[in-house]
Design a protein around this motif. Structure first.
Motif, PDB file in Angstrom:
ATOM      1  N   THR A   1       7.954 -52.424 -48.457  1.00  0.00           N
ATOM      2  CA  THR A   1       7.906 -51.625 -47.237  1.00  0.00           C
ATOM      3  C   THR A   1       7.248 -50.277 -47.508  1.00  0.00           C
ATOM      4  O   THR A   1       7.151 -49.831 -48.654  1.00  0.00           O
ATOM      5  CB  THR A   1       9.327 -51.365 -46.694  1.00  0.00           C
ATOM      6  N   ASN A   2       6.840 -49.626 -46.431  1.00  0.00           N
ATOM      7  CA  ASN A   2       6.260 -48.287 -46.539  1.00  0.00           C
ATOM      8  C   ASN A   2       7.240 -47.313 -47.179  1.00  0.00           C
ATOM      9  O   ASN A   2       6.862 -46.498 -48.016  1.00  0.00           O
ATOM     10  CB  ASN A   2       5.847 -47.766 -45.165  1.00  0.00           C
ATOM     11  N   GLU A   3       8.505 -47.396 -46.785  1.00  0.00           N
ATOM     12  CA  GLU A   3       9.526 -46.502 -47.314  1.00  0.00           C
ATOM     13  C   GLU A   3       9.708 -46.690 -48.822  1.00  0.00           C
ATOM     14  O   GLU A   3       9.834 -45.722 -49.572  1.00  0.00           O
ATOM     15  CB  GLU A   3      10.870 -46.714 -46.600  1.00  0.00           C
TER      16      GLU A   3
ATOM     17  N   GLU B   1       2.513 -42.730 -40.886  1.00  0.00           N
ATOM     18  CA  GLU B   1       2.370 -44.179 -40.751  1.00  0.00           C
ATOM     19  C   GLU B   1       1.659 -44.523 -39.449  1.00  0.00           C
ATOM     20  O   GLU B   1       2.237 -45.184 -38.581  1.00  0.00           O
ATOM     21  CB  GLU B   1       3.736 -44.860 -40.804  1.00  0.00           C
TER      22      GLU B   1
ATOM     23  N   GLU C   1       8.770 -43.824 -51.516  1.00  0.00           N
ATOM     24  CA  GLU C   1       9.830 -43.338 -52.407  1.00  0.00           C
ATOM     25  C   GLU C   1       9.414 -43.485 -53.874  1.00  0.00           C
ATOM     26  O   GLU C   1       9.642 -42.591 -54.695  1.00  0.00           O
ATOM     27  CB  GLU C   1      11.129 -44.103 -52.129  1.00  0.00           C
TER      28      GLU C   1
ATOM     29  N   HIS D   1       2.660 -37.206 -45.399  1.00  0.00           N
ATOM     30  CA  HIS D   1       2.682 -38.665 -45.256  1.00  0.00           C
ATOM     31  C   HIS D   1       2.892 -39.009 -43.795  1.00  0.00           C
ATOM     32  O   HIS D   1       3.527 -38.273 -43.035  1.00  0.00           O
ATOM     33  CB  HIS D   1       3.740 -39.318 -46.151  1.00  0.00           C
TER      34      HIS D   1
ATOM     35  N   LEU E   1       0.791 -46.997 -44.126  1.00  0.00           N
ATOM     36  CA  LEU E   1       1.223 -45.853 -44.923  1.00  0.00           C
ATOM     37  C   LEU E   1       0.012 -45.033 -45.354  1.00  0.00           C
ATOM     38  O   LEU E   1      -0.909 -45.540 -45.987  1.00  0.00           O
ATOM     39  CB  LEU E   1       2.006 -46.311 -46.154  1.00  0.00           C
TER      40      LEU E   1
END
Length: 164
Positions: free
Chosen positions: A2-4, A23, A8, A21, A28
């Protein structure tokens, strides 16, 4: 992936490097410090994220922002998970230079030469940085937004019609 999760992982490894950052449309997009771009891309390539395909390198010109007038945008892709990421670096025009990725990706050679050709951005460490698409005698970089888009003698069109 995922983008998260990817954001991270990058911010954990490079806590001072990510400036912004976002989206847009779920893609991303990170703005990073230009001196860290090669390290970040090398990390994306060699880590468990396996973002190891360089899709594109291109330039961009924002003449209204002196400190961020020129930029280089990198599109990278993990082919196994179909995850994509966009990285951006910006610089003033008088210091338009960024590290070359030719050591990491052979395909970066022509993409960096095209960006140099059209925007004048130099790539430190590039093995053969020279004009490839334009006339070498031309003497300017045609994608910079400093030239009129239309013939000045025409009265039926002006630059406002082209977003300037």
């Amino acid at each position: 992936m995922t983008n998260e999760f990817v954001l991270e992982a990058i911010t954990r490894e490079f806590p001072e490097s990510v400036l912004l950052h976002s989206e847009p449309y779920g893609f991303l997009t990170l703005e990073v410090k230009k001196q860290d771009i090669k390290k970040i891309i090398h990390y994306l390539q060699d880590s468990s994220l396996e973002i190891n395909f360089l899709t594109d390198i291109c330039g961009i010109h924002y003449p209204e922002f002196q400190e961020k007038e020129l930029g280089v945008i990198y599109h990278l892709h993990n082919m196994m998970t179909n995850f994509r990421i966009r990285l951006k670096v910006f610089m003033p025009r008088e210091n338009a230079e960024v590290d070359s990725l030719t050591e990491l990706y052979a395909g970066a050679n022509w993409m960096e030469r095209e960006t140099f050709d059209f925007y004048g951005i130099k790539f430190k460490g590039h093995p053969d940085l020279r004009v490839i698409l334009n006339d070498p005698e031309m003497g300017y970089h045609p994608m910079l937004k400093e030239y009129k888009l239309e013939d000045g003698t025409r009265t039926d069109k002006d630059d406002k019609m082209f977003g300037r």
